[in-house]
Write a protein that holds these residues in place. Structure first.
Motif, PDB file in Angstrom:
ATOM      1  N   TYR A 485      18.623   4.102   0.677  1.00 39.74           N
ATOM      2  CA  TYR A 485      17.277   4.048  -0.154  1.00 39.74           C
ATOM      3  C   TYR A 485      17.254   3.379  -1.281  1.00 39.74           C
ATOM      4  N   ASP A 486      15.965   3.465  -1.612  1.00 37.21           N
ATOM      5  CA  ASP A 486      16.003   2.805  -3.102  1.00 37.21           C
ATOM      6  C   ASP A 486      14.207   2.883  -3.165  1.00 37.21           C
ATOM      7  N   HIS A 487      13.679   2.008  -4.091  1.00 35.40           N
ATOM      8  CA  HIS A 487      11.759   1.835  -4.261  1.00 35.40           C
ATOM      9  C   HIS A 487      11.331   1.180  -5.077  1.00 35.40           C
ATOM     10  N   LEU A 488      10.247   1.299  -5.255  1.00 33.86           N
ATOM     11  CA  LEU A 488       9.290   0.467  -5.552  1.00 33.86           C
ATOM     12  C   LEU A 488       8.576   1.025  -6.438  1.00 33.86           C
ATOM     13  N   PRO A 489       7.972   0.477  -7.731  1.00 33.09           N
ATOM     14  CA  PRO A 489       7.205   0.943  -8.873  1.00 33.09           C
ATOM     15  C   PRO A 489       5.979   1.233  -8.030  1.00 33.09           C
ATOM     16  N   ILE A 490       5.385   2.313  -7.975  1.00 39.64           N
ATOM     17  CA  ILE A 490       3.953   2.160  -7.921  1.00 39.64           C
ATOM     18  C   ILE A 490       2.027   2.379  -8.847  1.00 39.64           C
ATOM     19  N   SER A 491       1.718   1.516  -8.029  1.00 42.93           N
ATOM     20  CA  SER A 491       0.903   1.999  -9.524  1.00 42.93           C
ATOM     21  C   SER A 491      -0.400   3.069  -9.082  1.00 42.93           C
ATOM     22  N   LYS A 492      -0.495   4.328 -10.561  1.00 42.93           N
ATOM     23  CA  LYS A 492      -1.713   4.350 -11.040  1.00 42.93           C
ATOM     24  C   LYS A 492      -2.668   4.696 -11.697  1.00 42.93           C
ATOM     25  N   ASP A 493      -2.596   3.178 -12.565  1.00 43.93           N
ATOM     26  CA  ASP A 493      -3.538   3.076 -13.075  1.00 43.93           C
ATOM     27  C   ASP A 493      -4.408   1.300 -12.318  1.00 43.93           C
ATOM     28  N   GLN A 494      -5.414   1.465 -12.905  1.00 41.16           N
ATOM     29  CA  GLN A 494      -5.871  -0.041 -12.176  1.00 41.16           C
ATOM     30  C   GLN A 494      -5.983  -0.598 -12.786  1.00 41.16           C
ATOM     31  N   ARG A 495      -5.300  -0.486 -14.577  1.00 41.58           N
ATOM     32  CA  ARG A 495      -5.041  -1.318 -15.243  1.00 41.58           C
ATOM     33  C   ARG A 495      -3.333  -2.502 -15.239  1.00 41.58           C
ATOM     34  N   ILE A 496      -2.026  -1.116 -14.036  1.00 40.76           N
ATOM     35  CA  ILE A 496      -1.307  -2.035 -13.892  1.00 40.76           C
ATOM     36  C   ILE A 496      -0.849  -2.019 -12.138  1.00 40.76           C
ATOM     37  N   LYS A 497      -0.494  -3.952 -12.135  1.00 45.38           N
ATOM     38  CA  LYS A 497      -0.638  -4.235 -11.316  1.00 45.38           C
ATOM     39  C   LYS A 497       0.766  -4.594 -10.699  1.00 45.38           C
ATOM     40  N   VAL A 498       1.737  -3.909  -8.973  1.00 47.85           N
ATOM     41  CA  VAL A 498       2.383  -4.119  -8.577  1.00 47.85           C
ATOM     42  C   VAL A 498       2.861  -5.046  -7.186  1.00 47.85           C
ATOM     43  N   LYS A 499       4.208  -6.163  -8.077  1.00 47.85           N
ATOM     44  CA  LYS A 499       3.663  -7.262  -6.664  1.00 47.85           C
ATOM     45  C   LYS A 499       4.819  -7.220  -5.737  1.00 47.85           C
ATOM     46  N   LEU A 500       5.383  -7.016  -4.843  1.00 45.75           N
ATOM     47  CA  LEU A 500       6.582  -7.723  -4.323  1.00 45.75           C
ATOM     48  C   LEU A 500       6.525  -8.947  -3.796  1.00 45.75           C
ATOM     49  N   VAL A 501       7.767  -9.412  -5.156  1.00 45.66           N
ATOM     50  CA  VAL A 501       7.791 -10.727  -5.324  1.00 45.66           C
ATOM     51  C   VAL A 501       8.680 -10.812  -3.423  1.00 45.66           C
ATOM     52  N   ASP A 502       9.904 -10.718  -3.576  1.00 42.47           N
ATOM     53  CA  ASP A 502      10.792 -11.267  -2.234  1.00 42.47           C
ATOM     54  C   ASP A 502      11.724  -9.318  -2.041  1.00 42.47           C
ATOM     55  N   ILE A 503      12.045  -9.628  -0.841  1.00 43.03           N
ATOM     56  CA  ILE A 503      13.113  -8.308  -0.110  1.00 43.03           C
ATOM     57  C   ILE A 503      14.144  -8.655   0.515  1.00 43.03           C
ATOM     58  N   GLN A 504      15.547  -8.754   0.835  1.00 42.05           N
ATOM     59  CA  GLN A 504      15.655  -9.132   1.898  1.00 42.05           C
ATOM     60  C   GLN A 504      17.697  -8.532   1.887  1.00 42.05           C
ATOM     61  N   PRO A 505      17.061  -7.815   3.515  1.00 43.47           N
ATOM     62  CA  PRO A 505      16.377  -8.592   4.196  1.00 43.47           C
ATOM     63  C   PRO A 505      15.368  -7.519   4.387  1.00 43.47           C
ATOM     64  N   LYS A 506      14.276  -7.116   5.446  1.00 45.10           N
ATOM     65  CA  LYS A 506      13.529  -6.930   5.556  1.00 45.10           C
ATOM     66  C   LYS A 506      13.532  -4.651   5.818  1.00 45.10           C
ATOM     67  N   PRO A 507      13.383  -3.623   5.443  1.00 44.99           N
ATOM     68  CA  PRO A 507      13.847  -2.584   5.116  1.00 44.99           C
ATOM     69  C   PRO A 507      12.923  -2.173   6.522  1.00 44.99           C
ATOM     70  N   ASP A 508      13.671  -1.379   6.892  1.00 39.80           N
ATOM     71  CA  ASP A 508      13.054  -0.349   8.169  1.00 39.80           C
ATOM     72  C   ASP A 508      11.933   0.029   7.889  1.00 39.80           C
ATOM     73  N   LYS A 509      11.699   0.868   6.939  1.00 40.16           N
ATOM     74  CA  LYS A 509      10.594   1.878   6.405  1.00 40.16           C
ATOM     75  C   LYS A 509      10.023   1.554   4.941  1.00 40.16           C
ATOM     76  N   PHE A 534      11.102  -7.303  -7.802  1.00 39.46           N
ATOM     77  CA  PHE A 534       9.455  -7.813  -7.610  1.00 39.46           C
ATOM     78  C   PHE A 534       8.602  -7.762  -9.315  1.00 39.46           C
ATOM     79  N   TRP A 535       6.984  -8.352  -9.653  1.00 30.53           N
ATOM     80  CA  TRP A 535       6.882  -7.534 -10.549  1.00 30.53           C
ATOM     81  C   TRP A 535       6.155  -6.818 -11.008  1.00 30.53           C
TER      82      TRP A 535
END
Length: 546
Positions: A485-509, A534-535
């Motif tokens: 288990y791990d996690h990506l940051p999520i944005s609760k502010d429209q001014r903050i953008k999160v983009k997944l650049v690469d993930i290996q291997p692809k998660p099952d969920k 991610f950035w």
């Protein structure tokens, strides 16, 4: 003849029947107890031997004060031909203080007097110490002046210091003796108070008496079973979960922790544990129309009015029921485990061996049963939070009975692995038991990238680049299933953008909350790597913590 159940009407305003002439004091013994989550049904047995024809009043002196009057019933069986007419319950007269309690109270008072004397001695020592400090302070000032003018002799100085030192030593010796004496008094006081609590508990057990009015038509023996509900009882589930790696089985031992404070001791009693809540006056709720109008105080419902009205007293009991000479069939007690009685809405576990439980604040653990299950094992790892692999066991409850929630001790073969909790597992439901940490799996997580840059035409956006690498190594001799288990940051502010650049291997969920799950299978001695990059873009003026 058959065993008969007679609901007893407790009519305190009725006098004893005119024919009751012979009085008999009977000792009763707790024979059977059925415990619920809030109460218990207690059955006492009174053995009456060689009864002669005639009217008889049986007196019982040791009924608990908190028994629920509406629950009392009496049954009988034996060789005597008898008729039960009435049962009366009334409080006992106030009992005299137990002689041993009086002795303990006198000794406790003596201990308090000794403590007061020692306290007075401590005050004297303090005053003595303060006096010596004052003398030393005055003497030091005087000596300094005399030394300046050579007006003091060395012997006088030594005599003064010797005086002060001697008295300080006397005070310290006195304080040591006082401290030791207080410690002994405290220990004795604690022992006496515990003994007094025990005696008070026993002394308080006899609070109510009962009378059973009988008429005997044919001589013989008669056993009376007096049953009643009493509060102050509870039981909870506890478990011992053991993995048998050789047999590939999960052995789950089920226990009941029984606590009772009913002011009566259960001695060598048949004990049953019920999952039912024994609630009195259970009434199914009724839903009424929801009508809107100006508020008016609601009128009491007929059912509630009836409940609050005084109970109608019956002038006489129902027809008396004759009891005959049935022979009670004996039951074997050599059970391997508890008998389970499924009553649909509840389950009753009948403990195979007689159990004795004192009325106290302590619980008694009794074994209920043991079941074995096939199981599947897997590991949960959270590299961001911990470098440990958490073993959990999954199994299907095919025992035919529910497992209530409760604490559990876990073992892997003969090795203790920890303490956990078991959630409610119904019949044919899948259950999960955590079995602690397995050091044969290695977990690591490291940051491989941490960069900051200013982006945008106006140079007003800060881009934060992050990358992580996680490794899982299996050092066991068998293939293992691992949930990472791990996690990506999520944005609760429209001014903050999160983009997944690469993930290996692809998660099952991948959940909307940013939680990621990989379901990995590791062969013996295999290592697998998971990478994540991610950035995050945010206004340059906005402080951001990643």
């Amino acid at each position: 003849m058959k065993k008969v159940l007679i609901p007893c009407l407790l009519l305190f305003n009725l006098s004893a029947p005119a024919f009751a002439e012979t009085h008999l004091f009977a000792n009763s013994q707790t024979r059977k107890v059925v415990t619920y989550n809030n109460q218990a049904m207690v059955t006492r047995t009174l053995h009456l031997s060689k009864l002669k024809p005639g009217a008889l009043t049986v007196k019982i002196q040791d009924l608990p004060v908190d028994l629920i009057l509406d629950s009392v019933s009496v049954t009988g069986h034996g060789t005597a031909q008898a008729i039960i007419h009435d049962l009366e319950i009334r409080p006992l007269e106030k009992q005299a203080v137990h002689p041993e309690i009086q002795k303990i109270q006198a000794r406790l008072k003596s201990i308090q007097n000794q403590r007061d004397l020692l306290g007075d001695q401590q005050k004297v020592n303090k005053e003595h110490r303060d006096f010596l400090a004052t003398v030393k302070s005055i003497s030091d000032e005087k000596i300094r002046k005399q030394l300046a003018y050579y007006q003091i002799k060395l012997k006088d100085w030594e005599d003064l210091n010797g005086f002060l030192l001697r008295h300080h030593q006397e005070i310290l010796a006195s304080e040591r003796k006082i401290s030791q004496a207080l410690q002994k008094l405290n220990e004795e006081q604690n022992e006496l108070q515990e003994a007094m609590r025990t005696l008070q508990t026993k002394n308080q057990q006899r609070k109510q008496s009962g009378k059973i009015y009988l008429s005997v038509d044919q001589a013989g023996d008669l056993d009376l079973d007096l049953s009643y509900m009493v509060p102050g009882v509870s039981w909870s589930s506890a478990y011992e979960a053991r993995l048998d790696r050789e047999q590939k089985k999960l052995k789950l031992a089920y226990f009941g922790d029984v606590k009772q404070a009913t002011q009566e001791n259960w001695v060598n009693s048949e004990l049953s544990l019920s999952t039912s809540n024994a609630l009195w006056n259970v009434r199914i709720p009724q839903l009424y129309p929801w009508q809107l109008s100006y508020y008016q105080p609601p009128a009491p419902s007929p059912a509630l009015a009836k409940e609050r009205s005084p109970k109608g007293a019956r002038s006489e009991l129902e027809d008396a029921i004759a009891l005959g000479g049935a022979i009670v069939e004996e039951r074997k007690a050599d059970y391997a485990q508890s008998e389970v009685v499924d009553k649909g809405v509840s389950v009753v576990y009948k403990i195979p061996q007689p159990v004795s439980i004192e009325s106290s604040n302590y619980s008694r653990r009794v074994a209920i049963l043991t079941r074995s299950f096939d199981y599947e094992q897997e590991y949960d790892v959270f590299p961001r939070l911990s470098e440990q692999a958490f073993l959990k066991i999954k199994f299907k409850n095919t025992s035919g009975l529910p497992f209530l929630a409760g604490p559990a001790r876990t073992y892997i073969d003969d090795d203790f692995s920890g303490k956990t909790g078991l959630a409610l597992i119904l019949q044919n439901e899948e259950g999960t038991i955590p079995f602690g940490v397995d050091s044969n799996l290695k977990v690591s997580r490291k940051q491989t990238k941490s960069e900051e840059s200013i982006e945008g035409v106006l140079r007003d956006t800060r881009r934060s680049k992050r990358a992580y690498q996680m490794e899982i190594s299996n050092f066991t001799k068998e293939a293992q299933k691992v949930n990472l288990y791990d996690h990506l940051p999520i944005s609760k502010d429209q001014r903050i953008k999160v983009k997944l650049v690469d993930i290996q291997p692809k998660p099952d969920k991948m959940e909307e909350t940013g939680i990621l799950k990989w379901e990995l299978k590791l062969a013996p001695w295999e290592k697998k790597t998971v990478s994540l990059e991610f950035w995050v873009d945010a206004p340059a003026s906005m402080p951001l913590s990643l």
